[in-house]
Write an enzyme that holds these catalytic residues in place. Structure first.
Site, PDB file in Angstrom:
ATOM      1  N   GLY A   1       0.895  -0.593   0.351  1.00  0.00           N
ATOM      2  CA  GLY A   1      -0.046  -0.314   0.218  1.00  0.00           C
ATOM      3  C   GLY A   1       0.926   1.328   0.094  1.00  0.00           C
ATOM      4  O   GLY A   1       1.724   0.964   0.304  1.00  0.00           O
TER       5      GLY A   1
ATOM      6  N   CYS B   1       6.260   0.404   7.100  1.00  0.00           N
ATOM      7  CA  CYS B   1       5.770   1.670   6.719  1.00  0.00           C
ATOM      8  C   CYS B   1       7.056   1.621   5.639  1.00  0.00           C
ATOM      9  O   CYS B   1       7.898   1.763   5.980  1.00  0.00           O
ATOM     10  CB  CYS B   1       5.475   2.352   7.314  1.00  0.00           C
ATOM     11  SG  CYS B   1       4.906   4.008   6.379  1.00  0.00           S
ATOM     12  N   LEU B   2       6.701   2.016   4.322  1.00  0.00           N
ATOM     13  CA  LEU B   2       7.281   2.247   3.313  1.00  0.00           C
ATOM     14  C   LEU B   2       8.219   3.778   3.298  1.00  0.00           C
ATOM     15  O   LEU B   2       9.369   4.224   2.996  1.00  0.00           O
ATOM     16  CB  LEU B   2       7.051   1.996   1.361  1.00  0.00           C
ATOM     17  CG  LEU B   2       6.630   1.229   1.431  1.00  0.00           C
ATOM     18  CD1 LEU B   2       5.946   1.193  -0.363  1.00  0.00           C
ATOM     19  CD2 LEU B   2       8.154  -0.008   1.411  1.00  0.00           C
TER      20      LEU B   2
ATOM     21  N   HIS C   1      -4.000   1.312   8.017  1.00  0.00           N
ATOM     22  CA  HIS C   1      -2.562   1.710   8.032  1.00  0.00           C
ATOM     23  C   HIS C   1      -3.217   3.651   7.225  1.00  0.00           C
ATOM     24  O   HIS C   1      -2.640   4.421   7.181  1.00  0.00           O
ATOM     25  CB  HIS C   1      -1.780   0.568   7.415  1.00  0.00           C
ATOM     26  CG  HIS C   1       0.005   1.483   7.720  1.00  0.00           C
ATOM     27  ND1 HIS C   1       0.880   1.069   7.939  1.00  0.00           N
ATOM     28  CD2 HIS C   1       0.059   2.023   6.407  1.00  0.00           C
ATOM     29  CE1 HIS C   1       1.583   1.696   7.775  1.00  0.00           C
ATOM     30  NE2 HIS C   1       1.694   2.296   6.408  1.00  0.00           N
ATOM     31  N   GLU C   2      -2.968   2.862   5.436  1.00  0.00           N
ATOM     32  CA  GLU C   2      -3.190   4.218   4.137  1.00  0.00           C
ATOM     33  C   GLU C   2      -4.104   5.614   4.700  1.00  0.00           C
ATOM     34  O   GLU C   2      -3.990   6.325   4.796  1.00  0.00           O
ATOM     35  CB  GLU C   2      -3.794   3.235   3.108  1.00  0.00           C
ATOM     36  CG  GLU C   2      -2.900   1.921   2.728  1.00  0.00           C
ATOM     37  CD  GLU C   2      -0.829   2.704   2.865  1.00  0.00           C
ATOM     38  OE1 GLU C   2      -0.537   3.971   2.565  1.00  0.00           O
ATOM     39  OE2 GLU C   2      -0.018   1.706   3.305  1.00  0.00           O
TER      40      GLU C   2
ATOM     41  N   HIS D   1      -2.336   7.642   7.035  1.00  0.00           N
ATOM     42  CA  HIS D   1      -1.867   8.708   6.336  1.00  0.00           C
ATOM     43  C   HIS D   1      -1.887   9.616   6.036  1.00  0.00           C
ATOM     44  O   HIS D   1      -1.586  10.865   5.946  1.00  0.00           O
ATOM     45  CB  HIS D   1      -0.713   7.516   5.624  1.00  0.00           C
ATOM     46  CG  HIS D   1       0.208   6.629   5.487  1.00  0.00           C
ATOM     47  ND1 HIS D   1       1.158   7.251   6.641  1.00  0.00           N
ATOM     48  CD2 HIS D   1       0.342   5.721   4.940  1.00  0.00           C
ATOM     49  CE1 HIS D   1       2.148   6.577   5.935  1.00  0.00           C
ATOM     50  NE2 HIS D   1       1.767   5.278   5.302  1.00  0.00           N
TER      51      HIS D   1
HETATM   52 ZN    ZN Z   1       2.583   3.915   6.293  1.00  0.00          ZN
END
Ligand code: ZN
Length: 191
Positions: free
Chosen positions: A43, A91-92, A133-134, A137
């Site tokens: 994601g 998380c990226l 999660h997204e 953000h």
């Molecule tokens: Zn993330």
């Protein structure tokens, strides 16, 4: 466009609703999927590429050749949450950092897709977790904010390392100062 890392100010920005689905937005979405696959993620939210837009992309297969599993969420809202379950997240924007996060077990999300159709979908399991999660953000919330007290203590040192690296890159002029980034974010907000 590139993925930004903690503590980039875009990761603490409350993003604004998208006003129009146009070719420019389609191009942003395509680039976000490409960056997500490159980074082996499932994601990616617009905040993570420095854009103050209520938009995220998901593909729980993490495989670019499984494009039929691609999901685009524009102006998403989680309208229902039920149950509670804990599982590991990463998380990226916080590479190689993981922690146990408690999330709703079932959600119902409303959003527009890239064709402008309004979706209302119930989600559970991994995709339900990724969407929560997204969605966080878009409000400037990171999974590390949702760790237990002991979980927070465990990642404290790593967060300090990310912070030190980010400030070093700013000192070297590789990343603009926070004030300038915030001005850019403000200018990029949809009208
Ligand atoms: Zn993330």
């Amino acid at each position: 466009m590139n993925i930004v890392y903690y503590p980039h100010p875009a990761l603490r920005w409350k993003s604004k609703p998208i006003a129009e689905i146009n070719p420019e937005l389609r191009e942003i979405v395509r680039k976000m999927f490409d960056l997500m696959y490159e980074a082996r993620g499932v994601g990616l939210a617009a905040n993570q590429v420095g854009l103050p837009l209520r938009l995220f992309v998901v593909n729980v297969s993490a495989e670019s050749d499984e494009a039929d599993q691609e999901l685009v969420f524009i102006n998403p809202e989680i309208i229902h949450r039920k149950g509670s379950v804990e599982s590991e997240e990463g998380c990226l924007s916080l590479p190689e950092l993981y922690g146990q996060v408690r999330r709703a077990e079932e959600i119902v999300v409303e959003a527009f897709d890239l064709e402008g159709r309004e979706l209302r979908i119930p989600l559970t399991e991994l995709v339900g977790r990724v969407v929560q999660h997204e969605h966080d953000h878009l409000d400037g919330v990171l999974f590390t904010d949702r760790l237990s007290d002991s979980g927070q203590r465990e990642v404290e040192g790593r967060l300090d390392d990310f912070e030190a690296q980010f400030r070093r890159q700013q000192a070297e002029g590789k990343i603009p100062p926070d004030d300038e980034i915030k001005r850019q974010l403000k200018a990029l907000e949809p009208q």
